[in-house]
Scaffold this active site. Structure first.
Site, PDB file in Angstrom:
ATOM      1  CG  ASP A 124      27.821 -51.318 -15.711  1.00  0.00           C
ATOM      2  OD1 ASP A 124      29.445 -50.779 -16.404  1.00  0.00           O
ATOM      3  OD2 ASP A 124      27.250 -52.117 -16.881  1.00  0.00           O
ATOM      4  CE1 TYR A 154      22.325 -46.953 -24.557  1.00  0.00           C
ATOM      5  CE2 TYR A 154      24.231 -47.204 -23.334  1.00  0.00           C
ATOM      6  CZ  TYR A 154      23.978 -46.755 -24.774  1.00  0.00           C
ATOM      7  OH  TYR A 154      24.721 -46.067 -25.480  1.00  0.00           O
ATOM      8  CD  GLU A 183      30.618 -47.885 -17.580  1.00  0.00           C
ATOM      9  OE1 GLU A 183      32.028 -48.689 -18.193  1.00  0.00           O
ATOM     10  OE2 GLU A 183      29.718 -48.150 -17.684  1.00  0.00           O
TER      11      GLU A 183
END
Length: 927
Positions: free
Chosen positions: A26, A30, A68
């Protein structure tokens, strides 16, 4: 930090050990934070992913990471690394542009983003989607595009959240079935792996009055029961309410309801998935956009070494025409995947297509195959890899390879009734394990066959894997039974996957199952035996040959149990009462004597709620031969005694009733008195069968019915339709027929208007008589000769006909016509086998043909005379003046059926029905 890294590895190990196949990473861009940056795509992130991937590959092969990364294609592709980071990544920019393209009716948004998509490592793959578990995200679009998407797809502001639209697929597309199908077709045909959001496959709705992203997270609608079948809890306890919007209410939009409908969206999605799995070009092929002259049409080719696919989609809500530049594939033939329809071959000029509103085509580009006549030599069997054991061919992924092999195998089987239609696909619908002998299991498989035209059919194919001496024996003595070769490992020899009826072990396993009166389970079905106490007390002899396979060519497969019982394994399966079982039970209760066998038991296959007769067990009749062999031998002796210089006696050009009233000529009585006696005896036994079927009864399935005008009109229409079908087949094969029969075929083709007119006449002619249940497939092969008498067998009707059609009540003269045609076949076959060395156009051949025709006409007349004598008082026959007219109709119908059959199965026999049609029409004109 290093501590976080070390903690993540055991987490991956824990879930992998639990059986998880993949991990969705996910917001993967980041993973790391760094002051002064956006924290996206930092080098530390990629370095850590490489470490994590190395750990997964080392300890958990065949597991995957899905990234993702909601970014533009170049940035997202970086998360594949050099094939050493993530296995897959979502293609976020493509999804909104699919929606833009169909709304703008322009292929540009799709083509433009595909051109920006970089090449990725061979071991990597994009994940494509129309909807995700979150909103329809609009981050990877321009501000202007985002405003446009909100205006056309989310007019109600409650449908908007963050930078996206919180709606399921069906509401997004206005519940338009065509649009839903088009969008899924695009999703499934583009480079990448399709991802379907739960509920979209049945067209579920949403609830934008719920907060956050809960609008698209309502319970899955499994059925119309309480809480949509999702939970038995109090409805107030559900974490989210079920959908009660009238357009998407869970009582109508649910899995259970769509499972029961072959035209539902769920059924369509399953077909789409099955098609995509069948062609590797969809998952592995390259993509090349096709130049068109219409911007509302998107076309591209998926190229792969195993075959090229052409996809054409109309993005417009109106009909569109388009010219496609496909000169690179000149000579190829586009075959539509869903229906198998072949279009004209591609050429150097632009290829023109017309598309309906929001429709699409998937084509496989096939090479133009030359017309090849059937070969007696089976091709080299396909090779299938099945890990560990052969029975894995029934599970994925080996099952797809087996199903592909069966597409080539089934048309070579004598019992396969679909040879006249193009076989598109074979699916293993279900199976059951019959038994175990040594180290072999015998799988009774039920195959669903789908054709380019007409309805699908189900066939039974028992399977076994054999090696060593047993494999050699099957290849030597039963080569038609070889389905494929199976490789289970590098250290084990290949085995042969065969039709198990060719193995001794299967025959004994079936006998044991019937004697034990037991059932066998498998995947999706149950095979159950039901036999009499008498049979269960029977014990096979010590001789291994006490249970043997009958090798005669049949539409089913027969097994001889010790010369006392005969078991018929049915090949074509249908739900409902089987005529063979029904007729035997009726005769057993009838007061009229019928020379036939006795029913001893049945084998039934149950698939869900469908019960299908899989086999019939009857008493065995000790016999010298069947009627075909008997008549063939007698006719050969007759022709051997004929002096070619002697002119055959004249056969009057009369109807069958009128000819039956005459005495055969002395020349025939002198040479064929025994055969004439057998023909009369056969007429007597046929009359007895029809007397039993004409008797008054409370059983509505067997009660005789009159030939009322309504039925005659329907009969005329049916005869006309079947005639047209036969003539269509004749015209299709005309150019391929050998020259010596082409003139005859052209003569028959010219008779089409006269034959159709004669068929239609029955609708206007009050012929009288009654209709009853009949044998349905009556010919010389359906009677056994004991040395003194005839025994009638095989009451299943024509196996190529649907089960319901075989149970229809008809004139008994239809059976009589079948026997007359069988006498004609015997006459021609005897000439071919008795005088193979004689030139076809010689005087000796002409003399033998004339004498054989005399034999056939008078044998048929003797049969008809005895039959009339035995049935004249039953009220089932037409009026005397209409008898020959009705009988000729059924003779013509049978000959036309034979013509269509021979064109598809035995082209070298096609002259026999052609001659029969010409002769019957000539006799009819002289009446």
């Amino acid at each position: 930090s290093p501590q976080v890294k070390r903690a993540l590895f055991p987490i991956v190990d824990f879930w992998a050990r639990m059986g998880v196949d993949g991990f969705r990473l996910d917001a993967v861009p980041y993973l790391y934070e760094q002051e002064g940056t956006s924290c996206e795509n930092l080098p530390q992130t990629h370095a850590f992913l490489r470490e994590l991937r190395a750990h997964l590959d080392a300890h958990w092969p065949n597991r995957m990471f899905l990234a993702e990364a909601n970014q533009w294609p170049d940035d997202a592709a970086a998360y594949f690394g050099d094939g050493n980071e993530c296995h897959m990544a979502y293609h976020f920019p493509l999804m909104p542009r699919l929606f833009m393209a169909i709304r703008q009716e322009d292929r540009f948004p799709i083509a433009e983003i595909l051109e920006q998509t970089p090449q990725i490592p061979d071991s990597s793959q994009w994940a494509l989607f129309l909807r995700n578990h979150d909103e329809l995200t609009l981050e990877m679009v321009t501000d202007e595009e985002r405003d446009y998407m909100n205006r056309v797809y989310a007019r109600d502001s409650r449908a908007r959240i963050n930078l996206g639209i919180r709606r399921r697929l069906a509401p997004l597309l206005g519940n338009n079935r065509r649009l839903i199908e088009l969008m899924n077709a695009l999703l499934f045909s583009m480079p990448g792996t399709p991802v379907i959001y739960g509920g979209d496959e049945i067209g579920m709705g949403d609830n934008i009055y719920l907060g956050d992203r809960d609008a698209v997270r309502t319970p899955m609608q499994w059925s119309g029961d309480r809480n949509a079948g999702f939970s038995r809890a109090n409805p107030q306890q559900l974490y989210l309410p079920v959908i009660i919007d009238p357009a998407y209410h869970y009582e109508t939009t649910n899995v259970e309801a769509q499972d029961a409908s072959p035209t539902s969206l769920l059924a369509w999605m399953r077909r789409l998935i099955a098609l995509r799995k069948r062609y590797k070009a969809f998952s592995r092929g390259s993509m090349q956009l096709v130049d068109t002259d219409n911007r509302k049409v998107l076309a591209f080719v998926r190229r792969h070494e195993e075959g090229n696919l052409l996809v054409v989609a109309n993005l417009s809500r109106f009909v569109q025409g388009v010219h496609l530049n496909l000169s690179a594939f000149a000579g190829a033939v586009p075959a539509e995947l869903f229906g198998g329809t072949r279009l004209p071959a591609l050429g150097d000029a632009p290829y023109f297509l017309t598309l309906g509103p929001h429709t699409f085509f998937w084509f496989v580009l096939e090479e133009e195959a030359p017309v090849v006549m059937p070969s007696a030599t089976p091709p080299e069997p396909a090779m299938i890899t099945a890990p560990r054991s052969w029975d894995r061919v029934l599970t994925q992924p080996a099952r797809h390879a087996l199903e592909a092999a069966l597409v080539q195998y089934l048309p070579r089987c004598r019992w396969f009734g679909g040879k006249g239609r193009r076989l598109r696909a074979v699916t293993i619908a279900s199976w059951a394990w019959v038994g175990r002998r040594g180290h072999h299991d015998y799988a009774y498989t039920v195959l669903r066959t789908d054709f380019a035209e007409g309805e699908s059919e189900r066939y039974a194919l028992p399977l076994a894997a054999v090696t060593g001496d047993e494999a050699f024996a099957v290849e030597t003595h039963f080569p038609s039974a070889v389905v494929a070769r199976v490789r289970t490992g590098a250290d084990t020899p290949d085995s042969l996957l065969v039709d198990a009826t060719g193995t001794e072990g299967f025959l004994h396993a079936v006998a044991a199952m019937l004697r034990a009166n037991r059932s066998a389970d498998g995947s999706g079905g149950t095979l159950a035996a039901s036999t009499s106490r008498e049979f269960r007390a029977w014990k096979p002899g010590p001789d291994t040959q006490s249970i043997t396979l009958l090798r005669a060519e049949q539409s089913n497969t027969s097994i001889n149990f010790g010369g006392r019982y005969i078991f018929k394994l049915l090949r074509r399966l249908e739900e409902g009462v089987h005529p063979e079982v029904e007729m035997h039970r009726y005769f057993a209760a009838s007061a009229e004597p019928v020379n036939t066998t006795q029913l001893v038991g049945t084998l039934t296959f149950t698939e869900g709620r469908q019960a299908m007769t899989a086999g019939v067990l009857e008493t065995f009749v000790s016999n010298e031969c069947d009627g075909w062999t008997l008549m063939l031998d007698e006719l050969k002796q007759f022709l051997d005694g004929v002096d070619p210089s002697e002119a055959p006696p004249h056969v009057p050009a009369l109807g069958w009733r009128e000819l039956a009233a005459l005495t055969p000529p002395d020349a025939l009585i002198e040479r064929a008195s025994v055969a004439l006696g057998h023909a009369r005896l056969l007429g007597i036994r046929t009359a007895q069968m029809h007397r039993a079927l004409a008797a008054p009864t409370d059983n509505n399935d067997f009660a005789p019915e009159p030939f009322i005008p309504f039925y005659r009109r329907g009969l005329a229409q049916g005869l006309r339709g079947r005639s047209r079908s036969a003539f269509r087949a004749l015209h299709q094969h005309l150019a391929q027929l050998p020259k010596e029969w082409r003139r005859q075929a052209e003569e028959v083709a010219a008779l089409e208007p006269a034959i159709v007119a004669r068929m239609e006449a029955i609708g206007r002619r009050p012929v009288g008589g009654r209709r009853t249940r009949t044998h349905g497939d009556f010919h010389l092969g359906q009677v056994l000769f004991t040395g003194k008498d005839f025994v009638i067998i095989d009451f299943e009707g024509e196996p190529a006909r649907p089960l319901g059609e075989r149970r229809i009540k008809r004139s008994p003269l239809r059976d009589v016509a079948g026997m007359i045609r069988s006498f004609h076949y015997a006459a021609i076959a005897a000439q071919r086998t008795t005088m193979p060395h004689v030139e076809a156009d010689s005087e000796d051949a002409a003399a033998a043909s004339d004498w054989a025709r005399v034999w056939y006409r008078w044998m048929s007349a003797a049969f008809v005379a005895a039959y009339i004598e035995g049935t004249h008082d039953t009220g089932v026959l037409p009026r005397d003046e209409d008898f020959s007219f009705v009988l000729d109709l059924y003779v013509l119908e049978k000959a036309l059926y034979e013509l269509e059959y021979e064109l598809d199965n035995r082209p070298d026999w096609v002259s026999i029905p052609l001659e029969g049609i010409i002769e019957t029409m000539a006799a009819a004109e002289s009446e």
